[in-house]
Motif scaffolding. Structure first.
Motif, PDB file in Angstrom:
ATOM      1  N   ILE A  89       9.786  87.352  39.291  1.00 11.91           N
ATOM      2  CA  ILE A  89       8.547  87.899  38.724  1.00 11.91           C
ATOM      3  C   ILE A  89       8.546  89.421  38.802  1.00 11.91           C
ATOM      4  N   PHE A  90       8.923  89.971  39.953  1.00  9.27           N
ATOM      5  CA  PHE A  90       8.945  91.425  40.093  1.00  9.27           C
ATOM      6  C   PHE A  90      10.028  92.047  39.216  1.00  9.27           C
ATOM      7  N   VAL A  91      11.179  91.421  39.167  1.00  9.17           N
ATOM      8  CA  VAL A  91      12.257  91.934  38.324  1.00  9.17           C
ATOM      9  C   VAL A  91      11.840  91.915  36.862  1.00  9.17           C
ATOM     10  N   ASN A  92      11.209  90.828  36.440  1.00  7.80           N
ATOM     11  CA  ASN A  92      10.771  90.705  35.047  1.00  7.80           C
ATOM     12  C   ASN A  92       9.710  91.739  34.686  1.00  7.80           C
ATOM     13  N   LEU A  93       8.835  92.056  35.632  1.00  5.45           N
ATOM     14  CA  LEU A  93       7.790  93.036  35.355  1.00  5.45           C
ATOM     15  C   LEU A  93       8.392  94.387  35.016  1.00  5.45           C
ATOM     16  N   GLY A  94       9.361  94.825  35.813  1.00 11.30           N
ATOM     17  CA  GLY A  94      10.028  96.091  35.516  1.00 11.30           C
ATOM     18  C   GLY A  94      10.831  96.024  34.238  1.00 11.30           C
ATOM     19  N   ARG A  95      11.495  94.907  34.013  1.00 14.77           N
ATOM     20  CA  ARG A  95      12.339  94.772  32.824  1.00 14.77           C
ATOM     21  C   ARG A  95      11.502  94.694  31.556  1.00 14.77           C
ATOM     22  N   THR A  96      10.323  94.086  31.634  1.00 15.26           N
ATOM     23  CA  THR A  96       9.467  93.991  30.455  1.00 15.26           C
ATOM     24  C   THR A  96       8.964  95.363  30.029  1.00 15.26           C
TER      25      THR A  96
END
Length: 355
Positions: free
Chosen positions: A285-292
């Motif tokens: 979830i945290f990785v996806n937030l930055g990647r989004t």
């Protein structure tokens, strides 16, 4: 041993202290190990940010194009006027001097002045950031919730038709280019094709001239297609990770024990299996937030959304070097910070990590 000795009270000063000593020492050692782990992750993030700062300066100077000629608007200007523009933005200085000046200013929060807007880069980023957060935040909440829900359902019914359809659709959508899917949605649902009328705007964030609740509804109407694009592309990864983690948990003895106690299958899943399976998903979830946030460039460009992605594309066309460098640093810093937060939170959820 006499009866008096057996019935004598235990001395609290001698009994409990040795028993509590190792526990306190273990907690102190665990806290120290976590602090060392956190310091290492924070140090690695700082080094990565410095590397991004250096890379952003040299990388975008390989882009073809002369920003000074762009600023003249294609007009015929004298060599003296071109030289004046170069002096104004420091482009007449040696490269190493431009680099040291850039680093010194960046470390104090000054990312330079945009060539095309003649405004501080920080101000342009601050102006566009809320629009990007509205888009990415909405999409992030939706695709995370959808991925977790469908991932748990697929794992609990793995091998069935619903599981195969869910995973197949998720893999297909995850492999699609975001700009292609966005253009397809515009053609079908904005322009309209065949029996399907144009239901949504082709681009932008608002129609203009509206306030209050009408403005919020108008923005939500413009949000639909870009959010659907991001959700369709991104939910598959969360689904697959959640499904895989839950499948690993389903063979656990504690689930068999819970069922033996008479708990319904739905309660076993929600109360026991899913909380343990969500540990890898929390990191994702945290990785996806930055990647989004960093990966929204193409979607914002396709839908003419006035956010950081659209601003980055506009800056690349000049090239507006200070603005491109500043946006690149913001995108990379978002990914680095979110990855670091994921690394720091995971040991709190699973004490085995970082020891």
């Amino acid at each position: 041993m006499t009866a008096d000795a057996a019935s004598a009270p235990i001395d609290k000063a001698e009994g409990p202290v040795p028993a509590r000593g190792p526990a306190r020492g273990a907690r102190s050692g665990s806290r120290t190990a976590y602090l060392r782990y956190a310091a290492g992750k924070a140090g690695g993030a700082a080094v990565s940010l410095l590397a991004v700062l250096v890379t952003s300066f040299f990388l975008f100077r390989l882009i073809p194009g002369d920003p000074v000629k762009y600023m003249t608007g294609g007009r015929q200007v004298s060599a003296e006027q071109l030289a004046a523009y170069r002096r104004e933005f420091g482009l007449d200085l040696p490269l190493w001097e431009q680099f040291t000046d850039y680093c010194q200013k960046a470390l104090t929060g000054d990312l330079g002045t945009s060539y095309q807007f003649r405004a501080p880069v920080v101000d342009k980023i601050t102006e566009a950031l809320p629009n990007t957060l509205v888009l990415t935040g909405t999409a992030f909440v939706l695709y995370t919730a959808l991925g977790i829900f469908l991932g748990t359902r697929s794992a609990w019914r793995h091998g069935r038709l619903g599981d195969r359809l869910n995973t197949g659709l998720a893999l297909t959508l995850y492999s699609l280019p975001s700009f292609w899917l966005g253009l397809l949605l515009i053609i079908v649902f904005a322009v309209g094709t065949g029996p399907i009328p144009g239901l949504f705007p082709t681009g932008g964030m608002e129609s203009g001239g509206r306030e209050g609740f009408a403005y919020a509804v108008d923005v939500a109407h413009h949000l639909v297609l870009p959010v659907v694009t991001l959700v369709a592309i991104e939910y598959g990864q969360t689904l697959l990770v959640t499904r895989s983690a839950l499948l690993d948990e389903m063979g656990g003895d504690y689930l068999t024990t819970a069922r033996a106690k008479g708990l319904r299958d739905d309660l076993v899943r929600r109360r026991h299996a899913v909380p343990n399976a969500l540990l890898p998903t929390v990191t994702l979830i945290f990785v996806n937030l930055g990647r989004t946030v960093a990966g929204v460039i193409l979607v914002e460009t396709v839908f003419s959304w006035p956010g950081l992605g659209g601003l980055f594309y506009q800056a690349l066309s000049v090239p507006d070097l200070p603005l491109v460098q500043g946006l690149f640093f913001v995108f990379a810093a978002t990914v680095i910070v979110m990855n670091t937060l994921a690394d720091l939170i995971y040991p709190l959820l699973d004490p085995r990590v970082g020891r």
